[in-house]
Scaffold this motif. Structure first.
Motif, PDB file in Angstrom:
ATOM      1  N   PHE A   1      -7.040  -3.535 -12.112  1.00  0.00           N
ATOM      2  CA  PHE A   1      -7.344  -2.220 -11.571  1.00  0.00           C
ATOM      3  C   PHE A   1      -6.687  -2.019 -10.205  1.00  0.00           C
ATOM      4  CE2 PHE A   1     -10.493   0.678  -9.378  1.00  0.00           C
ATOM      5  CZ  PHE A   1     -10.020   1.831  -9.997  1.00  0.00           C
ATOM      6  N   SER A   2      -6.696  -3.040  -9.372  1.00  0.00           N
ATOM      7  CA  SER A   2      -6.031  -2.953  -8.063  1.00  0.00           C
ATOM      8  C   SER A   2      -4.540  -2.717  -8.244  1.00  0.00           C
ATOM      9  CB  SER A   2      -6.260  -4.236  -7.263  1.00  0.00           C
ATOM     10  OG  SER A   2      -7.624  -4.421  -6.990  1.00  0.00           O
ATOM     11  N   ARG A   3      -3.950  -3.416  -9.192  1.00  0.00           N
ATOM     12  CA  ARG A   3      -2.510  -3.233  -9.450  1.00  0.00           C
ATOM     13  C   ARG A   3      -2.236  -1.835  -9.989  1.00  0.00           C
ATOM     14  NH1 ARG A   3      -3.356  -8.712 -10.929  1.00  0.00           N
ATOM     15  NH2 ARG A   3      -3.628  -8.311 -13.145  1.00  0.00           N
ATOM     16  N   TYR A   4      -3.146  -1.352 -10.830  1.00  0.00           N
ATOM     17  CA  TYR A   4      -3.003   0.008 -11.365  1.00  0.00           C
ATOM     18  C   TYR A   4      -3.077   1.039 -10.250  1.00  0.00           C
ATOM     19  CZ  TYR A   4      -4.031   4.267 -14.000  1.00  0.00           C
ATOM     20  OH  TYR A   4      -3.999   5.537 -14.492  1.00  0.00           O
ATOM     21  N   GLN A   5      -4.061   0.898  -9.362  1.00  0.00           N
ATOM     22  CA  GLN A   5      -4.208   1.830  -8.238  1.00  0.00           C
ATOM     23  C   GLN A   5      -2.952   1.836  -7.366  1.00  0.00           C
ATOM     24  OE1 GLN A   5      -8.001   0.237  -6.673  1.00  0.00           O
ATOM     25  NE2 GLN A   5      -8.727   2.345  -6.746  1.00  0.00           N
ATOM     26  N   ARG A   6      -2.447   0.643  -7.064  1.00  0.00           N
ATOM     27  CA  ARG A   6      -1.247   0.555  -6.231  1.00  0.00           C
ATOM     28  C   ARG A   6      -0.073   1.271  -6.892  1.00  0.00           C
ATOM     29  NH1 ARG A   6       1.967  -4.859  -6.447  1.00  0.00           N
ATOM     30  NH2 ARG A   6       2.139  -3.919  -8.519  1.00  0.00           N
ATOM     31  N   ASP A   7       0.166   0.969  -8.158  1.00  0.00           N
ATOM     32  CA  ASP A   7       1.310   1.562  -8.860  1.00  0.00           C
ATOM     33  C   ASP A   7       1.178   3.079  -8.960  1.00  0.00           C
ATOM     34  OD1 ASP A   7       2.226  -1.007  -9.139  1.00  0.00           O
ATOM     35  OD2 ASP A   7       1.608  -1.214 -11.242  1.00  0.00           O
ATOM     36  N   LEU A   8      -0.046   3.558  -9.183  1.00  0.00           N
ATOM     37  CA  LEU A   8      -0.269   4.999  -9.286  1.00  0.00           C
ATOM     38  C   LEU A   8       0.017   5.682  -7.951  1.00  0.00           C
ATOM     39  CD1 LEU A   8      -1.267   7.439 -10.942  1.00  0.00           C
ATOM     40  CD2 LEU A   8      -3.592   6.908 -10.165  1.00  0.00           C
ATOM     41  N   LEU A   9      -0.472   5.118  -6.853  1.00  0.00           N
ATOM     42  CA  LEU A   9      -0.243   5.699  -5.529  1.00  0.00           C
ATOM     43  C   LEU A   9       1.240   5.723  -5.192  1.00  0.00           C
ATOM     44  CD1 LEU A   9      -3.171   4.093  -3.487  1.00  0.00           C
ATOM     45  CD2 LEU A   9      -2.902   6.511  -4.056  1.00  0.00           C
ATOM     46  N   ILE A  10       1.924   4.635  -5.484  1.00  0.00           N
ATOM     47  CA  ILE A  10       3.367   4.565  -5.198  1.00  0.00           C
ATOM     48  C   ILE A  10       4.112   5.628  -5.989  1.00  0.00           C
ATOM     49  CG2 ILE A  10       5.445   3.152  -5.523  1.00  0.00           C
ATOM     50  CD1 ILE A  10       3.702   0.696  -4.843  1.00  0.00           C
ATOM     51  N   GLN A  11       3.779   5.747  -7.261  1.00  0.00           N
ATOM     52  CA  GLN A  11       4.481   6.715  -8.114  1.00  0.00           C
ATOM     53  C   GLN A  11       4.213   8.149  -7.677  1.00  0.00           C
ATOM     54  OE1 GLN A  11       3.770   6.180 -12.305  1.00  0.00           O
ATOM     55  NE2 GLN A  11       5.604   7.320 -12.887  1.00  0.00           N
TER      56      GLN A  11
END
Length: 612
Positions: free
Chosen positions: A64-74
């Motif tokens: 979930f942390s990795r998902y949040q990071r990738d979503l914010l970056i995108q």
């Protein structure tokens, strides 16, 4: 009807993107209100977000942390930064009736106007170029039938409060629900595909189905909702007069986690044949690919982590975690010989899952239509109202048979009439409410040996047409009030940087906003309630039960507020933790009572509207 690819217009994709970004902005705003009160690093969402974005994959504990990071970056790559959003003028912040837009709608309009502004200038900004590429990529994938939906990440959502120290007791489990999150591109595609397929199939569903619909309510003012269920129940009850009604309630165990993929495909194809006949000029092949990609991306019995996957559960800090299921029941009912081969279960939280619920349960709906009963379904919750007990029993048996033919598992029903008679004689009505599936039981005055109340979609309805909030929903709102204030206590425990007046005012405004909307002394008579608790219960009628409930909510909120003010004064006297003064002006004294109360906004305004 438009072709599927026409739904993927540039503006439609931008609309979906903006809604996702605005949801993040709203969550940030909630964190910002806390951050303003304290210098504590644990409440500094700016630092946390920067740290998250700059983190390496190996440093992030959970998926979930990795998902949040990738979503914010995108999102940062394809949308303008917050500081560049267009400031709305006074007229833009108002609806056509001159009432103010909600904060969500203001942010959404601001972001869309910003994108339009850069579009009109054919901007060369890197985010705008990336946005165009993102849109073109989606449109190309759809048009060329090359959409591939990746498996979602599965997040554990605790059903109850976390049991700590469960590693010492292997028999205690933290039971969770599996929530699914898809990539940004997949979310956009699935959301638009769901809109198309819902429009395509919606006329085939029956009026007894109220959830995840595109058709309008009877007043043509909005799509069907749980409030329309309540209107229908009240109408049936009123027509029955003093005669009793017999009630059957049915809820399914782990519905989304037990839907069989083969059955979904079969029923989907049946509806598709109708749709192709009714809309011969509409190309549905592209939508089919996405629908079946969605099914292929996930099933509960193959994608959900097991309780033995300790690394997974440790990453979410959930000891003895387990995704509750009904595998044993599925085998005992003879639905399957084993649970490893068939594909069972659809993503909870996925855009197409609501539509799939309607496709599958439409088969049960049809079997109820020919009976002399009133039948309502909201997703997987069902209610039967019948004038005679034998008709209710017949409907119940037919409904259970329908669910069994669909390989679904209803919660167990109490099996005999003695059970209900004992509850009435012992006045043990609370026992009935514990049962998720029950009936037939008599809905009538207790004097007539009936049960006075039934419950459905968050409400409770009395036989004489009074409405109140379901006890579970009421307790949830009371807990939410307490949790909100407790979080503020935690924030100001150390490194507090605001004076008591600011803290208490910020707290009460948060409590008011989540309860009855952004009420002020200027708009309290006219505000149209937005995303708030009151809006979920707008059918409440003034009666002694609902009045008692909303007054309880007011009392609890007031107690929390005034206790906070008292504690802040004591804290200021006895500590230097409030010595940093950023709030020196004399604050206006406001009594947060009538205009801002649950009672006024729900009861008094309702009575005023009835009198006009």
């Amino acid at each position: 009807m438009k072709n599927f690819e026409d739904y993927f217009s540039r503006q439609e994709i931008i609309e979906r993107l903006c809604k996702i970004r605005v949801k993040i902005a709203n969550n940030r705003n909630k964190k910002h209100l806390i951050h303003q009160l304290t210098e504590s690093k644990s409440f500094n969402y700016h630092t946390k977000e920067k740290t998250l974005i700059n983190s390496k994959t190996s440093d992030l504990k959970s998926e979930f942390s990795r998902y949040q990071r990738d979503l914010l970056i995108q999102l940062n790559e394809i949308l303008p930064p917050r500081r560049k959003w267009v400031r709305l003028g006074r007229n833009s912040r108002l609806k056509s009736d001159n009432t103010p837009l909600s904060s969500t709608d203001k942010n959404l309009l601001s972001l869309k106007k910003t994108i339009s502004k850069y579009e009109s200038k054919s901007s060369k900004e890197s985010w705008f170029i990336s946005l165009n590429e993102f849109i073109e990529n989606i449109q190309y994938s759809v048009l060329h039938n090359s959409v591939s939906i990746s498996s979602p990440i599965v997040i554990p959502k605790l059903k109850d409060e976390k049991i700590k120290g469960t590693s010492l007791d292997p028999f205690k489990k933290n039971i969770c629900r599996p929530l699914c999150l898809f990539s940004l591109k997949d979310r956009i595609i699935l959301s638009i595909a769901n809109k198309f397929l819902t429009m395509l199939f919606d006329n085939y569903f029956l009026k007894s189905s109220y959830a995840f619909r595109s058709i309008k309510n009877i007043d043509k003012t909005a799509t069907l909702s749980h409030h329309d269920c309540i209107d229908e129940i009240l109408n049936v009850r009123e027509k029955a007069g003093k005669k009793p009604l017999w009630v059957v309630e049915c809820d399914m165990e782990k519905f989304f986690d037990t839907v069989n993929h083969s059955i979904i495909r079969k029923l989907y194809n049946k509806l598709l044949i109708k749709a192709k006949s009714d809309f011969p000029s509409t190309n549905v092949d592209l939508a089919n690919n996405i629908f079946f990609e969605y099914l292929s991306s996930y099933c509960f019995n193959k994608n959900v982590p097991k309780s033995s996957d300790l690394e997974y559960w440790n990453s979410y800090d959930i000891p003895n975690g387990e995704f509750g299921w009904v595998g044993e029941q599925l085998l005992n009912l003879g639905y399957y010989k084993n649970l490893t081969i068939p594909r069972i279960g659809i993503p909870q939280g996925g855009a197409l899952s609501g539509l799939i619920a309607n496709i599958v349960l439409h088969e049960a709906d049809k079997r109820m239509e020919s009976l002399n009963i009133n039948y309502l379904r909201f997703c997987d919750d069902m209610l039967i109202l019948a004038p005679l007990k034998r008709e209710a029993n017949l409907a119940k048996k037919l409904y259970i048979n329908s669910l069994q033919s669909l390989k679904l598992v209803p919660h167990n029903f109490p099996q005999n009439d003695i059970y209900y008679r004992n509850l009435i004689s012992k006045k043990n009505i609370a026992e009935l409410w514990k049962k998720k599936s029950k009936g037939p039981y008599k809905w009538a005055s207790p004097k007539d040996l009936g049960f006075a109340w039934i419950g459905f979609v968050g409400y409770e309805i009395e036989y004489n047409l009074n409405l109140r909030v379901r006890k579970k929903s009421l307790k949830k709102e009371l807990s939410k009030q307490t949790d909100t204030v407790q979080r503020i206590y935690q924030a100001i425990k150390t490194n507090c940087r605001r004076r008591p007046g600011y803290i208490s005012e910020s707290t009460i405004n948060r409590l008011i906003g989540m309860a009855v909307g952004r009420v002020t002394l200027k708009n309290y008579q006219t505000i149209q309630n937005e995303l708030c608790w009151k809006n979920g219960f707008k059918k409440l009628t003034p009666n002694k039960y609902s009045i008692q409930q909303v007054k309880l909510l007011d009392r609890n909120r007031n107690k929390l507020y005034y206790d906070l003010k008292k504690n802040l004064k004591e804290k200021e006297k006895n500590s230097d933790s409030l010595s940093i003064i950023l709030d020196t002006q004399n604050r206006e004294v406001i009594n947060y009572d009538k205009p801002f109360s649950y009672y006024f906004q729900i009861i008094e305004r309702s009575q005023q509207n009835q009198n006009e």
